[in-house]
Design a protein around this motif. Sequence first.
Motif, mmCIF file in Angstrom:
data_model
loop_
_atom_site.group_PDB
_atom_site.id
_atom_site.type_symbol
_atom_site.label_atom_id
_atom_site.label_comp_id
_atom_site.label_asym_id
_atom_site.label_seq_id
_atom_site.Cartn_x
_atom_site.Cartn_y
_atom_site.Cartn_z
ATOM 1 N N ALA A 286 25.055 18.286 26.029
ATOM 2 C CA ALA A 286 25.714 16.977 25.971
ATOM 3 C C ALA A 286 24.757 15.918 25.435
ATOM 4 O O ALA A 286 25.151 15.070 24.620
ATOM 5 C CB ALA A 286 26.221 16.574 27.359
ATOM 6 N N ALA A 287 23.497 15.969 25.839
ATOM 7 C CA ALA A 287 22.517 15.007 25.338
ATOM 8 C C ALA A 287 22.275 15.216 23.844
ATOM 9 O O ALA A 287 22.174 14.256 23.075
ATOM 10 C CB ALA A 287 21.207 15.141 26.110
ATOM 11 N N GLY A 288 22.203 16.464 23.423
ATOM 12 C CA GLY A 288 22.031 16.761 22.002
ATOM 13 C C GLY A 288 23.212 16.285 21.181
ATOM 14 O O GLY A 288 23.043 15.729 20.090
ATOM 15 N N TYR A 289 24.413 16.493 21.685
ATOM 16 C CA TYR A 289 25.610 16.038 20.981
ATOM 17 C C TYR A 289 25.643 14.513 20.886
ATOM 18 O O TYR A 289 25.966 13.955 19.836
ATOM 19 C CB TYR A 289 26.869 16.553 21.673
ATOM 20 N N ALA A 290 25.302 13.836 21.977
ATOM 21 C CA ALA A 290 25.285 12.367 21.961
ATOM 22 C C ALA A 290 24.247 11.854 20.969
ATOM 23 O O ALA A 290 24.499 10.893 20.225
ATOM 24 C CB ALA A 290 25.001 11.827 23.355
ATOM 25 N N LEU A 291 23.087 12.480 20.917
ATOM 26 C CA LEU A 291 22.049 12.089 19.961
ATOM 27 C C LEU A 291 22.510 12.327 18.527
ATOM 28 O O LEU A 291 22.289 11.495 17.645
ATOM 29 C CB LEU A 291 20.762 12.854 20.255
ATOM 30 N N TYR A 292 23.180 13.460 18.296
ATOM 31 C CA TYR A 292 23.717 13.754 16.967
ATOM 32 C C TYR A 292 24.751 12.711 16.541
ATOM 33 O O TYR A 292 24.713 12.209 15.416
ATOM 34 C CB TYR A 292 24.343 15.149 16.964
ATOM 35 N N LYS A 293 25.681 12.372 17.422
ATOM 36 C CA LYS A 293 26.704 11.375 17.102
ATOM 37 C C LYS A 293 26.087 10.008 16.846
ATOM 38 O O LYS A 293 26.526 9.259 15.982
ATOM 39 C CB LYS A 293 27.747 11.278 18.221
ATOM 40 N N THR B 117 24.364 10.060 13.330
ATOM 41 C CA THR B 117 25.243 10.198 12.165
ATOM 42 C C THR B 117 26.387 9.194 12.147
ATOM 43 O O THR B 117 27.305 9.342 11.360
ATOM 44 C CB THR B 117 25.836 11.622 12.114
ATOM 45 N N ARG B 118 26.298 8.162 12.966
ATOM 46 C CA ARG B 118 27.392 7.179 13.001
ATOM 47 C C ARG B 118 27.396 6.360 11.715
ATOM 48 O O ARG B 118 26.376 6.199 11.051
ATOM 49 C CB ARG B 118 27.263 6.269 14.214
ATOM 50 N N GLU B 119 28.551 5.822 11.383
ATOM 51 C CA GLU B 119 28.719 4.972 10.205
ATOM 52 C C GLU B 119 28.688 3.515 10.635
ATOM 53 O O GLU B 119 29.025 3.180 11.759
ATOM 54 C CB GLU B 119 30.046 5.284 9.506
ATOM 55 N N GLN C 271 32.031 1.529 8.045
ATOM 56 C CA GLN C 271 32.623 1.883 6.763
ATOM 57 C C GLN C 271 33.301 3.230 6.896
ATOM 58 O O GLN C 271 32.753 4.163 7.463
ATOM 59 C CB GLN C 271 31.552 1.955 5.682
ATOM 60 N N GLU C 272 34.492 3.313 6.352
ATOM 61 C CA GLU C 272 35.212 4.571 6.393
ATOM 62 C C GLU C 272 34.777 5.424 5.209
ATOM 63 O O GLU C 272 34.595 4.928 4.105
ATOM 64 C CB GLU C 272 36.714 4.316 6.337
ATOM 65 N N VAL C 273 34.612 6.705 5.453
ATOM 66 C CA VAL C 273 34.205 7.623 4.408
ATOM 67 C C VAL C 273 35.362 8.569 4.154
ATOM 68 O O VAL C 273 35.971 9.096 5.074
ATOM 69 C CB VAL C 273 32.945 8.409 4.837
ATOM 70 N N TYR C 274 35.666 8.784 2.897
ATOM 71 C CA TYR C 274 36.778 9.644 2.513
ATOM 72 C C TYR C 274 36.249 10.876 1.807
ATOM 73 O O TYR C 274 35.076 10.952 1.462
ATOM 74 C CB TYR C 274 37.738 8.887 1.594
ATOM 75 N N ALA C 275 37.114 11.810 1.556
ATOM 76 C CA ALA C 275 36.725 13.023 0.843
ATOM 77 C C ALA C 275 36.140 12.654 -0.514
ATOM 78 O O ALA C 275 36.716 11.873 -1.257
ATOM 79 C CB ALA C 275 37.934 13.934 0.665
#
Length: 70
Positions: free
Chosen positions: A11-18, A21-23, A26-30
Amino acid sequence: MGLIKMAVAGAAGYALYKYATRENGQEVYAGGAPVRDAGPEAMQTPPNRWSKTDQAIDESFPASDPPSTY
């Protein structure tokens, strides 16, 4: 006890990853390019004629299903 430690570490690793990698709002599209609104008024060079079928096709792009107005 080991399972709880692994769950907390995951859970700590996932929170650190999020967090990493947050924006910044700005919305990012394909493909990284923003998607334009449907309709000729949103086009850079609108066509001379524009029918309801053209509108339905433009609204459904890039969907694989054809518009229901056929």
